[in-house]
Design a protein around this motif. Structure first.
Motif, PDB file in Angstrom:
ATOM      1  N   TYR A 186       0.809  -1.225   0.000  1.00  0.00           N
ATOM      2  CA  TYR A 186       0.000   0.000   0.000  1.00  0.00           C
ATOM      3  C   TYR A 186       0.836   1.265   0.000  1.00  0.00           C
ATOM      4  O   TYR A 186       0.352   2.329  -0.394  1.00  0.00           O
ATOM      5  CB  TYR A 186      -1.070  -0.023   1.079  1.00  0.00           C
ATOM      6  CG  TYR A 186      -0.748   0.322   2.506  1.00  0.00           C
ATOM      7  CD1 TYR A 186       0.524   0.549   2.979  1.00  0.00           C
ATOM      8  CD2 TYR A 186      -1.790   0.430   3.424  1.00  0.00           C
ATOM      9  CE1 TYR A 186       0.753   0.863   4.305  1.00  0.00           C
ATOM     10  CE2 TYR A 186      -1.569   0.742   4.750  1.00  0.00           C
ATOM     11  CZ  TYR A 186      -0.292   0.961   5.176  1.00  0.00           C
ATOM     12  OH  TYR A 186      -0.066   1.273   6.484  1.00  0.00           O
TER      13      TYR A 186
ATOM     14  N   MET B  92      -0.183   4.112  -2.597  1.00  0.00           N
ATOM     15  CA  MET B  92      -0.356   5.502  -2.135  1.00  0.00           C
ATOM     16  C   MET B  92       0.547   6.438  -2.921  1.00  0.00           C
ATOM     17  O   MET B  92       0.153   7.550  -3.282  1.00  0.00           O
ATOM     18  CB  MET B  92      -0.055   5.609  -0.637  1.00  0.00           C
ATOM     19  CG  MET B  92      -1.149   5.017   0.237  1.00  0.00           C
ATOM     20  SD  MET B  92      -0.949   5.476   1.988  1.00  0.00           S
ATOM     21  CE  MET B  92       0.217   4.245   2.534  1.00  0.00           C
TER      22      MET B  92
ATOM     23  N   ARG C 216       4.245  17.189  -1.168  1.00  0.00           N
ATOM     24  CA  ARG C 216       3.985  17.969   0.044  1.00  0.00           C
ATOM     25  C   ARG C 216       5.010  17.633   1.112  1.00  0.00           C
ATOM     26  O   ARG C 216       5.347  16.466   1.336  1.00  0.00           O
ATOM     27  CB  ARG C 216       2.582  17.647   0.570  1.00  0.00           C
ATOM     28  CG  ARG C 216       1.514  18.327  -0.240  1.00  0.00           C
ATOM     29  CD  ARG C 216       0.219  18.376   0.532  1.00  0.00           C
ATOM     30  NE  ARG C 216      -0.681  19.327  -0.114  1.00  0.00           N
ATOM     31  CZ  ARG C 216      -1.906  19.581   0.318  1.00  0.00           C
ATOM     32  NH1 ARG C 216      -2.375  18.980   1.387  1.00  0.00           N
ATOM     33  NH2 ARG C 216      -2.650  20.452  -0.316  1.00  0.00           N
TER      34      ARG C 216
ATOM     35  N   PHE D  80       5.911  13.722   1.098  1.00  0.00           N
ATOM     36  CA  PHE D  80       5.048  12.585   1.404  1.00  0.00           C
ATOM     37  C   PHE D  80       5.574  11.329   0.718  1.00  0.00           C
ATOM     38  O   PHE D  80       5.701  10.279   1.336  1.00  0.00           O
ATOM     39  CB  PHE D  80       3.606  12.865   0.940  1.00  0.00           C
ATOM     40  CG  PHE D  80       2.683  11.696   1.149  1.00  0.00           C
ATOM     41  CD1 PHE D  80       2.222  11.378   2.415  1.00  0.00           C
ATOM     42  CD2 PHE D  80       2.291  10.893   0.072  1.00  0.00           C
ATOM     43  CE1 PHE D  80       1.377  10.280   2.614  1.00  0.00           C
ATOM     44  CE2 PHE D  80       1.457   9.800   0.267  1.00  0.00           C
ATOM     45  CZ  PHE D  80       1.004   9.490   1.543  1.00  0.00           C
TER      46      PHE D  80
ATOM     47  N   LEU E 220       1.507  10.079  10.090  1.00  0.00           N
ATOM     48  CA  LEU E 220       1.638  11.431   9.546  1.00  0.00           C
ATOM     49  C   LEU E 220       1.104  12.410  10.580  1.00  0.00           C
ATOM     50  O   LEU E 220      -0.054  12.310  10.983  1.00  0.00           O
ATOM     51  CB  LEU E 220       0.818  11.543   8.248  1.00  0.00           C
ATOM     52  CG  LEU E 220       0.846  12.909   7.552  1.00  0.00           C
ATOM     53  CD1 LEU E 220       2.245  13.232   7.040  1.00  0.00           C
ATOM     54  CD2 LEU E 220      -0.153  12.952   6.394  1.00  0.00           C
TER      55      LEU E 220
ATOM     56  N   ARG F  67       1.853  18.325   7.734  1.00  0.00           N
ATOM     57  CA  ARG F  67       2.143  18.435   6.297  1.00  0.00           C
ATOM     58  C   ARG F  67       1.969  19.890   5.881  1.00  0.00           C
ATOM     59  O   ARG F  67       1.297  20.662   6.566  1.00  0.00           O
ATOM     60  CB  ARG F  67       1.219  17.549   5.481  1.00  0.00           C
ATOM     61  CG  ARG F  67      -0.251  17.855   5.698  1.00  0.00           C
ATOM     62  CD  ARG F  67      -1.096  17.504   4.514  1.00  0.00           C
ATOM     63  NE  ARG F  67      -2.515  17.572   4.828  1.00  0.00           N
ATOM     64  CZ  ARG F  67      -3.214  18.706   4.859  1.00  0.00           C
ATOM     65  NH1 ARG F  67      -2.627  19.865   4.621  1.00  0.00           N
ATOM     66  NH2 ARG F  67      -4.511  18.684   5.130  1.00  0.00           N
TER      67      ARG F  67
ATOM     68  N   SER G 165      -4.346   1.755   0.768  1.00  0.00           N
ATOM     69  CA  SER G 165      -3.934   3.032   1.366  1.00  0.00           C
ATOM     70  C   SER G 165      -4.091   3.034   2.878  1.00  0.00           C
ATOM     71  O   SER G 165      -4.818   2.229   3.445  1.00  0.00           O
ATOM     72  CB  SER G 165      -4.740   4.189   0.772  1.00  0.00           C
ATOM     73  OG  SER G 165      -6.099   4.043   1.120  1.00  0.00           O
ATOM     74  N   ALA G 166      -3.362   3.962   3.501  1.00  0.00           N
ATOM     75  CA  ALA G 166      -3.366   4.142   4.956  1.00  0.00           C
ATOM     76  C   ALA G 166      -4.025   5.481   5.287  1.00  0.00           C
ATOM     77  O   ALA G 166      -4.344   6.266   4.391  1.00  0.00           O
ATOM     78  CB  ALA G 166      -1.933   4.135   5.466  1.00  0.00           C
ATOM     79  N   HIS G 167      -4.185   5.733   6.575  1.00  0.00           N
ATOM     80  CA  HIS G 167      -4.768   7.016   6.992  1.00  0.00           C
ATOM     81  C   HIS G 167      -3.921   8.203   6.525  1.00  0.00           C
ATOM     82  O   HIS G 167      -4.441   9.284   6.262  1.00  0.00           O
ATOM     83  CB  HIS G 167      -4.918   7.054   8.520  1.00  0.00           C
ATOM     84  CG  HIS G 167      -5.876   6.027   9.025  1.00  0.00           C
ATOM     85  ND1 HIS G 167      -5.460   4.838   9.608  1.00  0.00           N
ATOM     86  CD2 HIS G 167      -7.228   5.976   9.016  1.00  0.00           C
ATOM     87  CE1 HIS G 167      -6.525   4.125   9.937  1.00  0.00           C
ATOM     88  NE2 HIS G 167      -7.606   4.778   9.599  1.00  0.00           N
ATOM     89  N   SER G 168      -2.628   7.985   6.414  1.00  0.00           N
ATOM     90  CA  SER G 168      -1.765   9.098   6.010  1.00  0.00           C
ATOM     91  C   SER G 168      -2.136   9.607   4.615  1.00  0.00           C
ATOM     92  O   SER G 168      -1.959  10.789   4.317  1.00  0.00           O
ATOM     93  CB  SER G 168      -0.284   8.676   6.048  1.00  0.00           C
ATOM     94  OG  SER G 168      -0.039   7.628   5.131  1.00  0.00           O
ATOM     95  N   PHE G 169      -2.661   8.706   3.784  1.00  0.00           N
ATOM     96  CA  PHE G 169      -3.037   9.126   2.430  1.00  0.00           C
ATOM     97  C   PHE G 169      -4.232  10.074   2.471  1.00  0.00           C
ATOM     98  O   PHE G 169      -4.302  11.043   1.711  1.00  0.00           O
ATOM     99  CB  PHE G 169      -3.361   7.901   1.569  1.00  0.00           C
ATOM    100  CG  PHE G 169      -3.583   8.234   0.116  1.00  0.00           C
ATOM    101  CD1 PHE G 169      -2.509   8.507  -0.718  1.00  0.00           C
ATOM    102  CD2 PHE G 169      -4.858   8.287  -0.424  1.00  0.00           C
ATOM    103  CE1 PHE G 169      -2.697   8.819  -2.053  1.00  0.00           C
ATOM    104  CE2 PHE G 169      -5.069   8.596  -1.758  1.00  0.00           C
ATOM    105  CZ  PHE G 169      -3.974   8.866  -2.574  1.00  0.00           C
TER     106      PHE G 169
ATOM    107  N   LEU H 292      -4.916  11.944   5.111  1.00  0.00           N
ATOM    108  CA  LEU H 292      -4.484  13.150   5.824  1.00  0.00           C
ATOM    109  C   LEU H 292      -3.576  14.056   4.998  1.00  0.00           C
ATOM    110  O   LEU H 292      -3.512  15.262   5.237  1.00  0.00           O
ATOM    111  CB  LEU H 292      -3.772  12.761   7.121  1.00  0.00           C
ATOM    112  CG  LEU H 292      -4.658  12.088   8.184  1.00  0.00           C
ATOM    113  CD1 LEU H 292      -3.801  11.586   9.343  1.00  0.00           C
ATOM    114  CD2 LEU H 292      -5.731  13.056   8.691  1.00  0.00           C
ATOM    115  N   VAL H 293      -2.859  13.491   4.061  1.00  0.00           N
ATOM    116  CA  VAL H 293      -1.950  14.329   3.280  1.00  0.00           C
ATOM    117  C   VAL H 293      -2.732  15.168   2.261  1.00  0.00           C
ATOM    118  O   VAL H 293      -2.222  16.166   1.750  1.00  0.00           O
ATOM    119  CB  VAL H 293      -0.854  13.494   2.594  1.00  0.00           C
ATOM    120  CG1 VAL H 293      -1.385  12.762   1.368  1.00  0.00           C
ATOM    121  CG2 VAL H 293       0.338  14.389   2.208  1.00  0.00           C
ATOM    122  N   HIS H 294      -3.939  14.746   1.973  1.00  0.00           N
ATOM    123  CA  HIS H 294      -4.782  15.542   1.077  1.00  0.00           C
ATOM    124  C   HIS H 294      -5.592  16.547   1.903  1.00  0.00           C
ATOM    125  O   HIS H 294      -5.759  16.380   3.099  1.00  0.00           O
ATOM    126  CB  HIS H 294      -5.706  14.619   0.270  1.00  0.00           C
ATOM    127  CG  HIS H 294      -4.969  13.838  -0.779  1.00  0.00           C
ATOM    128  ND1 HIS H 294      -4.374  12.615  -0.525  1.00  0.00           N
ATOM    129  CD2 HIS H 294      -4.694  14.120  -2.079  1.00  0.00           C
ATOM    130  CE1 HIS H 294      -3.779  12.171  -1.634  1.00  0.00           C
ATOM    131  NE2 HIS H 294      -3.957  13.066  -2.589  1.00  0.00           N
TER     132      HIS H 294
END
Lengths: 437, 437
Positions: free
Chosen positions: A14, A18, A30, A118, A323, A326, B199-203, B205-207
């Motif tokens: 993943y 991602m 970012r 990222f 994360l 950012r 995908s993870a939560h970071s994906f 959150l980065v958006h």
């Protein structure tokens, strides 16, 4: 064992999906901060021990998508050309800060902060967690065993109870907490850790008599060796051992039965036989609790196997890599704290710094987590150091430094650090301000 | 990751000191049988699963003392020239028999029998135990999870919670018990196991918004992808997911909270939104008990991490490698059973063969352990097969064969195999005759 193979596929799929999504959406570039921390310590533990730092940095140096890796990814499908090309060119170019290896940690301690784009930072999630979660779990258990053993040496001998490469890392993690030696030869070769070991029951059994086996071992290894005396009858074996080895016999090892009672009996017998300097070594399903219970028994050294390599009930440190900040929409250098709100899995947004507060006697009183780099202040010891600077690994160090750091870190904690049963974090973690998210 | 490095130092030092003693005493050349078995199963388990066979054979092929190894051993001290020379020439020349990989086992099952000289066989102790103890512990836990999951697929995703190389082996061990996929890319490359993950939560959150993240993922991975819906609010996220992905959306993943209740809620919502084919995938601290508890919930797939790679409470299989027979004084081919008498650690001497007895319906009724190779008999299935013949590895096989063997082995066991709580060995181990020693 070679050290130069690529580590890039020690990664969850993943992270690459991602990456592909973020390359398309523009989020890939970012600026981000990922933080590694433990939400809590394992039950009944007063502290954790950071381990794996140097192994992670070494893996980072090998983290390149080579032809074999890229061919596999192309074959397996799901990745577009832009993603594969980006991976082919991949090098981490950011900064990494972390606790020094061997340092103690507590719930919420920001033991690693990875700052970069990222795309470049998310790829390190799995390899970083694998290394730190394993090594810190082992070191956290080992440190308690070493505390319980006090001045008596412990041999690490758990290789056979864990994956063959975990075994090498476990030997390293236990050595940095104060273990004296390891049975593992690859750990000896790779990390310079002293190795130990003499014989198993099979060595006695392959000879016609126990006496024959002892004679063979003394001839091959010298009178300083340790003879294994519980294959048949301990009392007879100790008698034979001293008869053959003399008062200079190095030691006898007991691997079964009630180790405390047997140690007393063997010690008395050795003394009566005129071998007061022959050591009594005990092994066999020892953990920190059993070692503590043997503290008053006449034991000269311990061998620990299963409990060590399985983290004494907590085989993983449960560290997470999240994360926490950012850059805002439109780019720029300013970082915005972010955090998920998943039920039961809270995290605090924002880049964090940490330092340990001590009282006038030099005893730690709190783990302080700051939102800015801490000011120079007496009795406030900064905990993060620079490990990677602009992509260049700058924080590698010999294992001896981690071993010394651990000894200092333990010495600074309150006396409750020696508590083995029903322990709770020995100092509180204090966040300088309420979390912003 | 290269496969060709020497495995010879994945060994405990005492194997080499025993070698040195045995070379001097003459015991080195005695014919021996070493046997690998478990004295007992982990608590509350009905069966174990043999895993690691192919990895052990691969390690055996790399078990050569190369220059780097010999230089280290010479430098570290304690080994004489005769021993070092013997190691330089080392090749295993004996025979190895073992249970097929994926086969179920029980207390006392002789899952490996190594026949050769003492010297050549004692050296394999640690590497054999490391591989089998790890892989069998993982497979034994994984098999129960796969049983509990029934026809629903499980993704193995525990890499981050264990040593980076254990992770690769754990993915392999779980796949052979019936797991559908792994997150681990190196396991995909090395063993051809299908990989999964999105995908993870970071994906998210980065958006800037969850919607932006979902759009990016759908664009990059297609509508068949699985969206992670618990970063902020599950209901809102599911709504957004279907709005963007349409009725063809592959799945949604929930990683926190009460998974059962949330699965019901999400399923109803998806159906109401016209997405009855969108799958509900649940992850987050699942083990075999949690999977069983979710059996009636509308769940379409599971992801399992920590519990899998830590053996669900039993991170090692506790297999031992014991000398059980050796040639008598004066050599000759006849083997004499031997066994230690250490308190609480009994073992039965003698080379053993094993077969599984079934009743008229093909259901297993007992594990038979014989003192001779079993006769051809209906309803008696021999369990050992030749893995190494005169030093030549003959037993390697693709992982698909182990996967099929495991499915057959499970299907043959009594229904009690599905018991997750307070299980006991589902068939007894019967020794053909009383032990001789």
């Amino acid at each position: 064992m070679t050290h130069d193979a690529s580590s890039a596929l020690l990664t969850d799929r993943y992270e690459l999906t991602m990456l592909q999504g973020a390359l398309q959406s523009g989020a890939a570039d970012r600026r981000c901060v990922f933080e590694m921390f433990a939400r809590r310590l394992p039950e009944n533990r007063g502290y954790g021990v950071v381990a794996g730092t140097d192994r992670f940095l070494e893996a980072l140096q090998r983290f390149r998508f080579d032809t074999a890796a890229l061919d596999y990814l192309a074959d397996t499908g799901g990745f577009d050309d832009a993603t594969l090309q980006w991976l082919a060119d991949y090098r981490f170019t950011g900064d990494i800060w972390g606790y020094g290896e061997g340092e103690c940690y507590f719930p919420g301690s920001p033991i690693l902060a990875v700052e970069g784009t990222f795309a470049e930072s998310v790829l390190l999630e799995t390899v970083a967690l694998s290394v730190y979660n394993h090594d810190s779990a082992i070191a956290s258990a080992a440190s308690r065993m070493a505390l319980a053993a006090g001045d008596r040496p412990i041999i690490e001998m758990g290789s056979r109870r864990t994956h063959e490469m975990s075994a090498v890392a476990a030997a390293r993690a236990s050595y940095l907490t104060g273990f004296a030696t390891t049975s593992n030869l690859e750990a000896g070769r790779r990390y310079g850790i002293p190795t130990a070991g003499t014989s198993a029951h099979s060595f006695v059994l392959v000879h016609d008599t126990e006496q024959g086996a002892f004679e063979a071992q003394l001839r091959a290894l010298g009178e300083g060796t340790t003879l294994l005396v519980d294959t048949f009858d301990v009392e007879e074996a100790v008698h034979t051992a001293v008869e053959l080895g003399g008062p200079g016999l190095g030691g006898v090892r007991v691997d079964s039965g009630d180790l405390g009672r047997t140690a007393y009996r063997v010690r008395r017998q050795l003394d009566a036989l005129g071998a007061p300097d022959t050591r009594v070594i005990v092994t066999g399903d020892l953990d920190e609790h059993a070692i503590q219970a043997l503290a008053v028994a006449p034991v000269d050294g311990y061998g620990v196997g299963t409990a060590l390599v399985t983290g004494s009930g907590s085989p993983t440190a449960s560290l997470v890599y999240k994360l926490v900040a950012r850059s805002a929409h439109g780019g720029g250098e300013e970082l915005v704290p972010v955090a998920k709100r998943s039920v039961g899995k809270p995290s605090k947004g924002g880049r964090k710094w940490a330092s340990r507060r001590t009282d006038e006697n030099g005893v730690a009183t709190a783990e302080f987590v700051h939102e800015k780099p801490p000011q120079d202040e007496p009795r406030l010891r900064p905990l993060q150091q620079r490990l990677v600077s602009g992509g260049e690994v700058v924080g590698r160090e010999p294992i001896g430094q981690a071993r010394e750091r651990h000894a200092r870190s333990i010495a600074e904690l309150p006396e409750t650090v020696r508590r083995m049963h029903r322990a709770e974090p020995v100092i509180p973690t204090l966040f300088e301000q309420p979390a912003q998210v």
